[in-house]
Design an enzyme around this catalytic site. Sequence first.
Site, short mmCIF file in Angstrom:
data_model
loop_
_atom_site.label_atom_id
_atom_site.label_comp_id
_atom_site.label_asym_id
_atom_site.label_seq_id
_atom_site.Cartn_x
_atom_site.Cartn_y
_atom_site.Cartn_z
CB CYS A 135 87.22 63.26 69.07
SG CYS A 135 87.38 64.84 67.93
CG ASP A 195 82.37 58.70 61.84
OD1 ASP A 195 81.67 57.96 62.30
OD2 ASP A 195 82.67 59.91 62.39
#
Length: 216
Positions: free
Chosen positions: A7, A129
């Site tokens: 990412c 996360d």
Amino acid sequence: MAKLKICGLTCKEDIEAVNGAKPDFAGFIIEVPGRRRSLTAEQVKVLVKGLDKEILPVGVFVNAAPELPISLLRDGTLWAAQLHGDEDEDYIEKIQNMTGKPVIKAFSIKTPEDVQRALRSPADYILLDQGAGGTGEPFDWTLVPPVRRPFFLAGGIGPENLRSAIGTLHPWAVDLSSSLETDGRKDRAKIQQIARMLKQINTLEAYRKEREADLE
């Protein structure tokens, strides 16, 4: 067999690096004020054109007007929308219904209740996360029970703990960003290293399962 998402891609050099490593997914942060890796929709369209066709592009959004991810999904720029804000179930279902494309919803995991909230999400995939975004710090993995639906694991994953992350939580995919950078830029060598590591881990896991099947 864990998949790999890299990412925070921002430039042509990043695209060339991931094309050489062949992760499953490439992530682009789109129009998120205050994020140093944030790009405009037009910049992402240009970068995605250079992405290897086997790598699926994912757009990362934070409380964007739904028209933004919908337009990029409909025109084929993105394979999926990854949501990191306060997007509710109606928002998720609107994108799904109007595009027919996958939605990934990110959840900050600080308590067992956070995990249960994530598991109830109507999103096609969930992402677990630590919540601060790009800090490179993992959350407390002991908070996560065995998860039966496919999920992305993010936050503080790198070469030093990749094997432990996969062996402990068995995620469908791992999502890495800052651990693959040097001086704030994606590092081609680190990207290649993590791709090789994951391939080795997946090969060993496949061999282990084959051996267990033979012994049954």
